[in-house]
Design an enzyme around this catalytic site. Sequence first.
Site, mmCIF file in Angstrom:
data_model
loop_
_atom_site.group_PDB
_atom_site.id
_atom_site.type_symbol
_atom_site.label_atom_id
_atom_site.label_comp_id
_atom_site.label_asym_id
_atom_site.label_seq_id
_atom_site.Cartn_x
_atom_site.Cartn_y
_atom_site.Cartn_z
ATOM 1 N N THR A 155 0.823 -1.204 0.000
ATOM 2 C CA THR A 155 0.000 0.000 0.000
ATOM 3 C C THR A 155 0.863 1.262 0.000
ATOM 4 O OG1 THR A 155 -1.433 1.279 1.474
ATOM 5 C CG2 THR A 155 -0.116 -0.402 2.514
ATOM 6 N N ASP A 156 0.276 2.367 -0.459
ATOM 7 C CA ASP A 156 0.997 3.649 -0.407
ATOM 8 C C ASP A 156 1.081 4.183 1.024
ATOM 9 O OD1 ASP A 156 -1.671 4.368 -0.052
ATOM 10 O OD2 ASP A 156 -1.672 5.939 -1.586
ATOM 11 N N GLU A 157 0.300 3.565 1.940
ATOM 12 C CA GLU A 157 0.270 4.084 3.311
ATOM 13 C C GLU A 157 1.614 3.919 4.024
ATOM 14 O OE1 GLU A 157 -3.276 3.272 5.553
ATOM 15 O OE2 GLU A 157 -4.423 2.912 3.736
ATOM 16 N N LYS A 207 2.516 -3.399 7.213
ATOM 17 C CA LYS A 207 2.753 -3.565 5.770
ATOM 18 C C LYS A 207 4.194 -3.141 5.442
ATOM 19 C CE LYS A 207 0.383 -4.735 2.919
ATOM 20 N NZ LYS A 207 0.046 -6.077 2.384
ATOM 21 N N TYR A 214 -1.466 -0.687 11.050
ATOM 22 C CA TYR A 214 -1.645 -1.343 9.740
ATOM 23 C C TYR A 214 -0.478 -1.009 8.812
ATOM 24 C CZ TYR A 214 -3.173 -1.822 4.871
ATOM 25 O OH TYR A 214 -3.217 -2.123 3.531
HETATM 26 N N1 LIG Z 1 -8.034 -2.149 -0.388
HETATM 27 C C1 LIG Z 1 -7.160 -1.242 -0.741
HETATM 28 O O1 LIG Z 1 -7.516 -0.081 -0.970
HETATM 29 C C2 LIG Z 1 -5.700 -1.598 -0.911
HETATM 30 C C3 LIG Z 1 -4.832 -0.656 -1.481
HETATM 31 C C4 LIG Z 1 -3.483 -0.985 -1.636
HETATM 32 C C5 LIG Z 1 -3.028 -2.222 -1.226
HETATM 33 N N2 LIG Z 1 -3.893 -3.096 -0.663
HETATM 34 C C6 LIG Z 1 -3.351 -4.404 -0.239
HETATM 35 O O2 LIG Z 1 -4.045 -5.412 -0.947
HETATM 36 C C7 LIG Z 1 -4.148 -6.576 -0.142
HETATM 37 C C8 LIG Z 1 -5.599 -6.999 -0.050
HETATM 38 O O3 LIG Z 1 -6.364 -5.925 0.526
HETATM 39 P P1 LIG Z 1 -7.947 -6.019 0.592
HETATM 40 O O4 LIG Z 1 -8.478 -4.651 0.686
HETATM 41 O O5 LIG Z 1 -8.428 -6.936 -0.464
HETATM 42 O O6 LIG Z 1 -8.130 -6.733 2.008
HETATM 43 P P2 LIG Z 1 -9.361 -7.602 2.535
HETATM 44 O O7 LIG Z 1 -9.342 -7.377 4.005
HETATM 45 O O8 LIG Z 1 -10.598 -7.307 1.770
HETATM 46 O O9 LIG Z 1 -8.961 -9.107 2.200
HETATM 47 C C9 LIG Z 1 -7.928 -9.779 2.863
HETATM 48 C C10 LIG Z 1 -8.062 -11.270 2.565
HETATM 49 O O10 LIG Z 1 -6.956 -11.935 3.184
HETATM 50 C C11 LIG Z 1 -7.477 -13.076 3.866
HETATM 51 N N3 LIG Z 1 -6.583 -13.356 5.006
HETATM 52 C C12 LIG Z 1 -6.408 -12.600 6.124
HETATM 53 N N4 LIG Z 1 -5.528 -13.199 6.941
HETATM 54 C C13 LIG Z 1 -5.130 -14.351 6.335
HETATM 55 C C14 LIG Z 1 -4.206 -15.374 6.683
HETATM 56 N N5 LIG Z 1 -3.529 -15.347 7.836
HETATM 57 N N6 LIG Z 1 -4.026 -16.393 5.805
HETATM 58 C C15 LIG Z 1 -4.719 -16.438 4.633
HETATM 59 N N7 LIG Z 1 -5.604 -15.496 4.266
HETATM 60 C C16 LIG Z 1 -5.803 -14.446 5.101
HETATM 61 C C17 LIG Z 1 -8.868 -12.685 4.301
HETATM 62 O O11 LIG Z 1 -9.686 -13.812 4.567
HETATM 63 C C18 LIG Z 1 -9.348 -11.888 3.106
HETATM 64 O O12 LIG Z 1 -9.919 -12.724 2.125
HETATM 65 C C19 LIG Z 1 -3.549 -6.232 1.222
HETATM 66 O O13 LIG Z 1 -2.236 -6.724 1.266
HETATM 67 C C20 LIG Z 1 -3.565 -4.715 1.241
HETATM 68 O O14 LIG Z 1 -2.516 -4.202 2.029
HETATM 69 C C21 LIG Z 1 -5.222 -2.825 -0.501
#
Ligand SMILES: NC(=O)c1ccc[n+]([C@@H]2O[C@H](COP(=O)([O-])OP(=O)(O)OC[C@H]3O[C@@H](n4cnc5c(N)ncnc54)[C@H](O)[C@@H]3O)[C@@H](O)[C@H]2O)c1
Length: 354
Positions: free
Chosen positions: A135-137, A164, A160
Site C-alpha cells: 500500500t501507499d500508506e 505492511k 496497519y
Molecule cells: N483495499 C485497498 O484499498 C488496498 C490498497 C493498496 C493495497 N492493498 C493491499 O491489498 C491486499 C488486499 O487488501 P484487501 O483490501 O483486499 O483486504 P481484505 O481485508 O478485503 O482481504 C484480505 C483477505 O486476506 C485473507 N486473510 C487474512 N488473513 C489471512 C491469513 N492469515 N491467511 C490467509 N488469508 C488471510 C482474508 O480472509 C481476506 O480474504 C492487502 O495486502 C492490502 O494491504 C489494498
Amino acid sequence: MSGRVVREPRSLLVTGGAGFVGSAFVRYLLGQADFRGTLVNLDLLTYAGNLENVAAVADDPRYKFVRGDIADGELVGRLVREHEVDTIVHFAAESHVDRSIVAPSAFIETNVVGTFRLLEVARAAKSVHFHHVSTDEVFGSLGPTGAFREDTPYRPNSPYSASKAASDHLVRAYAHTYALPITLSNCSNNYGPYQFPEKLIPLMIMNLVEDKPLPIYGDGLNVRDWLYVDDHAEAVWRIVRSGRAGETYNVGGEGERTNLEIVRLLIDCVAAETGKARSALESLVTFVRDRPGHDRRYAIDFSKIQQELAWSPRRDLASGLRETVRFYLDHRGWLERVRTGAYRDWLRENYEQR
Ligand SMILES: NC(=O)c1ccc[n+]([C@@H]2O[C@H](COP(=O)([O-])OP(=O)(O)OC[C@H]3O[C@@H](n4cnc5c(N)ncnc54)[C@H](O)[C@@H]3O)[C@@H](O)[C@H]2O)c1
C-alpha cells in the site's frame, strides 16, 4: 512496453484471493482466455474473506480454493510442491486501519509473521517468483503538494501501515540476501465491487441507500488517491509478467479527492440511480471525531509503471464510482449477507460441510 521481461506463470499461488482486491485479481486473471496456467487461492476466510466474491470462477478447471493460513508454513510448502507453484502473488492481509488501532496483534501475525513464513517457503523452493502487494500508506502522510515515488522514505503511521512496511522490508531483504526473485507494488486506495462495507465507499453507499447518517472523520478534508480495483488487478498481473525482478512499482489512480468530495460524488450517483432528492442525501453528512493519527494526504507518482510497463488506469473516477454504486444497488443481497454476518452461514453450508 520495454519488452524486457516476459514471465509466463503456469502455476500461481494467490493468497487472500477471497478478499476485496485478491478476488478482483482472481476474477481478472481467470477472465483472460489466454491464461493457460492454474491458480490456487489460499485464504483463511477471516471476516473479510468471502467465497461469494469468487463464486463466478469456482468451477473453472484452472482454479482451486484452499482454506488455510499463510502462516502455516507446512501447508504452504505442501501446496507449492504439489502444484509445482512458480509464482506467489501475495494479497492476504489484515487491511483495515481502524481495526489495527483497536487490535493491532492480528496485523503483526498475518502481515508480518505470515509474510515471513511465505517468504521462507519461497526461499526453500528456490525457483518461485514472489510478488508482494502493498500500500501507499507505508510512505506516511503528505503536505498539500508532492507525491510518493518508489524511492520515498518509509514513514508508516498506523499499526496497519507499519505492519505492511515491515512486510515490504522483509520482501526486499529476501531479494537482497537470498537473491529471491521478487517484485513489489505499492498501490493507492482501491474501490469497486465486493469491498467489505466497513470501508469508506461501500459504507457510504449503504448508508445513502438506507437514509442513514454518513459519518465523515474530522473535517472531511483528508485526501486519498482512488483507483478502481480491476485496474489494480491488471497492474499486478502486468508487474508479475513483466516487472523487473527486485523492483517496486507504485500504482495509482489519478483520482485524488478529499473524503468529503468522494461522499458528494456518491451522493450524486445515488441520487441519479435511485431518484432520491440530493438535498435530503446531503443532509445525512455527519462529521465525527477524527481517527487517531489520521494521515492527511496520500498521492502517488506512478510514472515508473506507466513508462516501463505501459500501464495506466482505464477507468476515471466518475465512471468507476457510477459502476460501483450500480454494483452495490444490484447486489443488495450480498451487502445484506455481509452486514448481518449471514455470509458466514453460507460458508458453513457450502464449504465447511464438504
Ligand atoms: N483495499 C485497498 O484499498 C488496498 C490498497 C493498496 C493495497 N492493498 C493491499 O491489498 C491486499 C488486499 O487488501 P484487501 O483490501 O483486499 O483486504 P481484505 O481485508 O478485503 O482481504 C484480505 C483477505 O486476506 C485473507 N486473510 C487474512 N488473513 C489471512 C491469513 N492469515 N491467511 C490467509 N488469508 C488471510 C482474508 O480472509 C481476506 O480474504 C492487502 O495486502 C492490502 O494491504 C489494498
